[in-house]
Design a protein around this motif. Sequence first.
Motif, short mmCIF file in Angstrom:
data_model
loop_
_atom_site.label_atom_id
_atom_site.label_comp_id
_atom_site.label_asym_id
_atom_site.label_seq_id
_atom_site.Cartn_x
_atom_site.Cartn_y
_atom_site.Cartn_z
N SER A 543 0.86 -1.19 0.00
CA SER A 543 0.00 0.00 0.00
C SER A 543 0.88 1.23 0.00
CB SER A 543 -0.95 0.01 1.20
OG SER A 543 -0.22 0.16 2.41
N LEU A 544 0.32 2.31 -0.49
CA LEU A 544 1.09 3.52 -0.73
C LEU A 544 0.30 4.71 -0.23
CD1 LEU A 544 3.81 3.91 -2.38
CD2 LEU A 544 2.36 4.74 -4.23
N ASN A 545 0.99 5.69 0.34
CA ASN A 545 0.40 6.99 0.67
C ASN A 545 0.79 7.98 -0.41
OD1 ASN A 545 -0.66 6.00 3.06
ND2 ASN A 545 1.08 6.67 4.29
N TYR A 546 -0.22 8.59 -1.02
CA TYR A 546 0.01 9.52 -2.13
C TYR A 546 -0.61 10.85 -1.72
CZ TYR A 546 0.07 11.02 -7.10
OH TYR A 546 0.30 11.67 -8.29
N TYR A 547 0.26 11.87 -1.54
CA TYR A 547 -0.17 13.17 -1.05
C TYR A 547 -0.44 14.12 -2.23
CZ TYR A 547 1.50 11.43 3.42
OH TYR A 547 1.68 10.68 4.56
N LEU A 548 -1.59 14.74 -2.19
CA LEU A 548 -2.00 15.68 -3.24
C LEU A 548 -2.44 16.97 -2.58
CD1 LEU A 548 -4.43 13.28 -5.16
CD2 LEU A 548 -2.01 13.59 -5.66
N THR A 549 -2.31 18.05 -3.32
CA THR A 549 -2.91 19.28 -2.83
C THR A 549 -4.42 19.22 -3.10
OG1 THR A 549 -2.65 20.45 -4.93
CG2 THR A 549 -0.82 20.58 -3.36
N PRO A 550 -5.21 19.89 -2.30
CA PRO A 550 -6.66 19.93 -2.59
C PRO A 550 -6.96 20.45 -3.98
CG PRO A 550 -6.25 20.73 -0.38
CD PRO A 550 -4.90 20.58 -1.03
N CYS A 575 -16.52 5.81 -9.32
CA CYS A 575 -16.77 6.34 -7.99
C CYS A 575 -17.55 5.31 -7.17
CB CYS A 575 -17.53 7.66 -8.07
SG CYS A 575 -17.43 8.66 -6.57
N THR A 576 -17.13 4.07 -7.22
CA THR A 576 -17.86 3.01 -6.53
C THR A 576 -17.58 2.97 -5.04
OG1 THR A 576 -16.09 1.44 -7.04
CG2 THR A 576 -17.92 1.58 -8.60
N ALA A 577 -16.62 3.76 -4.58
CA ALA A 577 -16.33 3.75 -3.14
C ALA A 577 -17.38 4.48 -2.33
CB ALA A 577 -14.96 4.38 -2.87
N GLY A 594 -7.89 4.23 -5.86
CA GLY A 594 -6.83 3.57 -5.10
C GLY A 594 -7.15 2.17 -4.65
N THR A 595 -8.32 1.65 -5.03
CA THR A 595 -8.71 0.31 -4.62
C THR A 595 -7.97 -0.73 -5.46
OG1 THR A 595 -10.88 1.12 -3.98
CG2 THR A 595 -10.65 -1.26 -4.30
N SER A 596 -7.52 -1.78 -4.83
CA SER A 596 -6.84 -2.88 -5.54
C SER A 596 -7.71 -4.13 -5.53
CB SER A 596 -5.51 -3.18 -4.87
OG SER A 596 -4.90 -4.32 -5.46
N PRO A 597 -7.92 -4.76 -6.73
CA PRO A 597 -7.77 -4.15 -8.04
C PRO A 597 -8.87 -3.12 -8.27
CG PRO A 597 -8.75 -6.32 -8.24
CD PRO A 597 -8.46 -6.11 -6.79
N ILE A 603 -3.80 2.28 -2.74
CA ILE A 603 -3.25 3.65 -2.70
C ILE A 603 -4.13 4.48 -1.78
CG2 ILE A 603 -2.57 5.66 -4.05
CD1 ILE A 603 -2.58 3.83 -6.52
N ASN A 604 -3.51 5.07 -0.78
CA ASN A 604 -4.22 6.00 0.10
C ASN A 604 -3.97 7.42 -0.40
OD1 ASN A 604 -5.01 3.92 2.00
ND2 ASN A 604 -2.88 3.91 2.69
N PHE A 605 -4.95 7.98 -1.05
CA PHE A 605 -4.82 9.37 -1.53
C PHE A 605 -5.13 10.31 -0.37
CE2 PHE A 605 -5.53 7.09 -5.48
CZ PHE A 605 -4.61 7.68 -6.33
N ILE A 606 -4.18 11.17 -0.05
CA ILE A 606 -4.31 12.08 1.09
C ILE A 606 -4.22 13.50 0.57
CG2 ILE A 606 -3.39 12.75 3.34
CD1 ILE A 606 -2.12 9.93 3.48
#
Length: 1661
Positions: A543-550, A575-577, A594-597, A603-606
Amino acid sequence: MKLSLGVLLIEYISNKYSINRRKCYQILVLIVTFMIYCVSHLARRPLSVVKAQLHKDNCTKHISDDGHRHPDSWYEEHPYWCDWSPFDNNNAEVLLGWLDTSFLISYAVCMFVAGYVAERLNLRLFLTACLLLCGVFSIMAGLPYSLNIHYLWYFIIIQVFTGIVQTGPWPAVVTAVSNWYHNEKKGLLFGVWGFHTTLGNILGALVADPNYVELPVINFKDSANDEENDRNDDKNTAISFIGALKIPGVIEYSICLFFSKLVTYTFMFWLPLYISNSIKVSPSESAYLSISFDIGGTFGAILAGYLADITNASAITCNVFFILTIPSLLAYYEWGPLSMVSHQCLQFIAGFFVNGPYNLITTAVSADLAIRVKSKTALATVSAIIDGMGSIGAAVGPAMAGYVEGYGWRNVFYMLNSLTASKCVYRGTCGHNSWGFPIPCVVKDVEPKQLTDKKIENQLKLLVPDLFDVKDPVVCCSDEGAAALINDQLKKAEPFIKGCPSCYVNFVRVMVHMSCNPNHRQFVEVAESEPSTDEPTKDMVKSLNYYLTPRFANTVFDSCVNVHMPGGMAMDVLCTAKKSSTVCSARYFFDTMGTSPPSPFHINFIFDGVNKSGITPNDAPLFKCSEAPKPFSNRTCSFLDCPTKPPKNTYPPPETQWLVWEIDGIWVCVAFIYYISLIVIFGISFINFYNHLRKVSDRLRFNNETQKTTKLKIFSKISQSLHNSGLKFDEFIGKGFKSYGTICCQKPYVFVLPVLGVIIAIGLSIGMLTHFVAMTDPVDLWSAPGSRARLEKEFFDKHFNPYYRINQVIIRPKNGTTVLHMDLSDPTNITTIRYGPAFDKLFLLKVLQLEQNIMNITVKVGKKTVDITQLCFAPMNNGICALQTPLGWFQSKIENVNRIIDNKNYLDHMTKCMSNNYLQKDTDFDLSCAGNFGGPMLSNVVLVDYDGTDYTTARGVSLSLLLNNYEDSLYRSQALDWEKEYLDLLHNYDDPDLHIVYYSERSLEDELDRQSKSSLITIVISYAVMFVYISISLGRFTTIKRLFIDSKIVLGLCGVVIVLLSVTASIGLLSFCGVKSTLIIVEVIPFLVLAVGVDNIFILVQSFQRQKFAKEVPMTERIGTVMQSIAPSILLATIAESSCFFFGALTPMPAVRVFALNAGLALFMAFILQMIVFIPLLVLDTHRQLDNRYELFCCFKQSKNTNEDNYDKIGFLYRFFERIYAPFLMKTYTRVSVLIVFISWLFTSIAVISRIDVGLSQTLSVPSDSYVLPYFESQINDLRVGPPLYFVVKSNYDYAQKQPLFCSGSGCANNSLMTIMDGASKYPNQSYISDMGVTNWVQDYMSWASNDKCCHLFKDNQSQFCDSKTFDHNKTKCTPCNLTMYDQNIDIVNKNMYYDKYLKFFLNDIPNADCPVGGGPRYSSALKLDYSNKNDIPVKASYFNTYHTVLRTSHDFISALRTSRALAESLTDAINAENKNNETHVEVFPYSIFHVFFEQYLDSWRDTVINLVITSSVIFVVTFIFLGFDLISSLIIIVTIECIVINLMGLMFWWNVSLNAISLVNLVMSVGISVEFCSHITRAYVKSEGLTRVERAQDSLARIGSSVLSGITFTKFWGIIVLGFASSKIFQIFYFRMYLGIVLIGALHGLVFLPVILSLIGSNR
């Protein structure tokens, strides 16, 4: 020289207190110059502060001008409403940068000139002029707010001139201070004195307003006030510009100040806006918070000056400060937004190091450099050169910031600093996930490398050019990883989003930056790893943490949120989450990504509140959906995928009520006319009463003479001629009937005529047995053969086959308890979800059992056994029916429902499937969401009665099964037999826990047939009651002994038989003529003809009975006299009624036309048979009665002959009318009261007529005990999807050339079908179009053709198509088609693709996980192809499918039809707009299964008015002729009939009777029956011998009124009462209520209103 007051004051103080005058002057100069430049800087600051007010970061946070908060949709449509024009667009930052650049360039250029000029002018005058001009231009800069100026050129011009005049103060004040401190060290001095800049910035921030405030200035002396210095200064010549440049250090320090001031001014102009955006505060608050930077700069300047003084090393001091500036800026950007404390502290530090060297260079260093030359007037020029060069940097910095800010604030700081070294977090391949995607290895401090695969590199360059804009670019992804990312992972999303280039590129950039960006360790970190499956010595990413700006996250989401895909929205899949009850957001969107598969790892988008040390969230450049993502594409997203403004409504606007003073406008008008009418009535009454009191002379003589005179004057000879002709015609008719009556009394005619009439009637009736054909198809009944809807249906059925046969079951659990479930999807936030009763497991298992019972039904047709698979719709060509059921999410298998994996059960799986109906595999539950037939289960179809869009609240489920509806008779009989077994199963299905309602295609037809049989009993009883009444009422009973002598049982029975024979004869005659009949004829016409025919019998018999003949008068004379007096009236009524129905047959509606023909002919046949048969029978019965023979036993007679004069021939009712009722009604006050009451009644009815509902509810069409009624109610209340809607394109439409009008991707037209439909679906309450999307074969064909996962050919035979099923099983047999599909400028299929084999391949392909857009299931029947002409496009017709919203009422159905036609017309106009002269006009029409039934209601009011006008006109002509050309009497009859009809329509409103074909027939019939109530009394009035109108009206009412009441009113009344007990709602509402209304309203008008009108305005003799 004359000294100023200030200098004189200093001289006085220094002399009096023995103070050093030079020190006083030095202090005064410091104070005055400090204040001057402070004010000068104050004038610059406000614009930088109010930038955030001119262009706000987000207008949705602000309350609108009207003080209210608008809906979110309004803010989306008006994103810049709160900004000041011209800064109210998405380029506002650039425009604001232009303002800064305009000021700073003019400032920089003129600074060089200002120093040169200042050396040569008196400094005091020069400085005073500059400050005054600063004030003037500051005021002009504030005028746009007051004068509402919005011109960009105005702002730029003001900034240019402000920059020019701002150049003067600086060289002047620096020169003045340096002259007074010529030999002292100036570093610390200027450091403290330089606080004027900071103070000016602070004050400017505090007083910032669109109207800038300028502080007053004071004058001062520019040097020491001694004559020697003045003389020396005057003698010195100013240094030249070139000479100043030659001073050592000037150029070097100028360049140094260029960069220093670039940074400083970038902060000064953009810091408030950055603060406002980074920590989300108001513009005024951001101004206050930015003061810390200036305060830090003040302390930095003081320290730098002090260090320079003690070290005499200004250059070294500046360099140290410059070096420390870099980490201070990085620290401020990274950690500043974490908290208010860190923000202020780090801002102070940044200001400390940025402003320190800047202040040192511009003051102390400039003064030191000037001292190195002999000229004492070099200081202004040197300081101007250095500051001018710095000002150029000040101009460049903010301008660059304005451009770079569009790509994120991070880039503004990167512009000012250099990045750290690049390192990778992961790289290479260490394993593969379940979908075969490579999982990278975890690495540490590995350098990024170049890609060796140039093809992959070129692909990435198109998508992410910013990673490859350097020589020999390096990336963190390997060739294999990049190839898998581009060609496999991102390919999964292509069918859904590639039609919108910006969305696709942004989506790709998210993943490419994560994997390939050489600096991705700044925003990516490995959260979890696990041992590699391929390389045991390495770990791979789990799993991965992926940081994005708003900004980054929201831009990606916003560019994709409106993108459409085949059959819906892209967000339905991406957008099934989200939970089923929520709306998709950026959070849910990235969670799904970020869901696998499908992601290789989790992937944790933060992007919310990122505050981690060492992390710089990704803020890479992105594109708005309205921007072309160059170089990947030059096209923007289509209007459909990127609605930049609300779509234009192409459907009719909702009906608005006309209001006057907030009251219904019709009511106001009616009330006004009503009150005027009352005034007129009371006025006339008062005048008549006044004349009566004055006892005017002989009223009778006056009236007669005056009227005769007036009449002669008005009508002259023409009127007299008409009157005489009328009398002759009436006399001729009367004599004719008298002669005929005489013949009927003579032998043998009295015996021959009845027999002849019966023979003729029976002969005609045979046609019912031999040629009768009933119309039972509802389409044939209620839709005209040439009507638009009928033609459209025939076109659709011919080209695409009729719509499917619908079989549906709606099931609810009887207990209705909710289900609680623990949601374990997020281990950190375990919640309890409450599901609706439909999710109870036991309930679902019972539904599954019922489903299996239905699917196992078989029927025996001859020797063949037929099961459901031979009849049902199976779109996937696998022989499995497309049953829509919630159990389809488990492939209808009980073991799948019972499955539990990792504490997740059936509810978790259903939740995922409800979120994404197209989910191919739920990895947590190891199941697909597709049904066992391979297609999706649609949540809004299989679930019913849920709240809003929250499927989890469903209280029931639906099983929907479609059967093919072929026109083949054998197939149809098989389908009918299967449906019968299906209904029998559900009729007998008994489960105590289930509440079931159901429907089949044959249900309505079966129930209508059952209703017709039950209605027949009601009709027979009604006829029997009327017969009993006739038999009793026709007789005259005096004594018991004469009971069966005076009775008319046989005569009454014969009258009824004659009426029935007329009905059968009319039907038979029309059958012989080839006219089809309907069931409504059998149900209604006998009643109608019996009611009218019996009226004639009553009038004939009672008129005969009431005639006073002497005994010696022969029977021939008696019958002849009666026929002469009453038969013309009967003929008048008959012709009027029959003509009314015959003209009513002009209507195009088959059911109404056939009814009108049969009714008119039956009425005329009834009159003929009454004349031929009944009159002779009346003669025979009269002879029997006079001979005292018994009614039923005519061979026997009473022995004693009773004198016929002994019994009352006129009866009680006649005496009541003659002696009581008629005289009472003719009294003046009674007539006035009657007028008031009836006029009030009339106007009340007029006021409500417009509110009558139009249509016929399907719940009324079946018996009240029908099993279909609960289904209809559930359909209205529980279902969430309406009927399907097809837009059919006729003719040979050239899709190759004009496909942009039907596609939805980039390059498609703004008025395309998809755009129009999407716009309509956003307003479902007005357009009645659901948001389920449009199944668009053009768009899907484009997607299919462009996807190399879809189109394949066999390698051995490339003329053969390799479908997806074959490709799945053996990929080595097939090769991609490698089609060159797209034109260069628009995203559409190459036109040749519509002429070759690939279109047929597309229509035969079956969707799968890799290619979800195969056209077989959806479009195999949607296109009519013809390849006979190779040069002609093969698509001869096609349709595009969507759905209506749930249509609950007739109004909904009618409005939906009207709206769909408006949409189709809009598309037709768009298609033909650019047609050339030789091009075929192409038509688009809408089709739905209900259109053909509801089209009639589009023009119901028009048809009603036309029919009523035609029938009224016919009646007027007939009555005019038969009343002796009496115009007034004819008009009175018409007015009375119209009043009856209007009041009947008012009754329809009050009694909830809608306007439809049945009620229209009844209204037409009411016109005919109303003639019965009016014509007899009016003719009696015309024939009356009374002298005045009142006398004649009273006489006619007395003589004929009782017959109208007993013979016309009561005969209908008793039969109608029986209809009220019918089980059919149609009979209760449309027959009982309307017939009762016709009789009662007609009787009241005929017996009350009509006599009063005749007494007032009736014709004169």
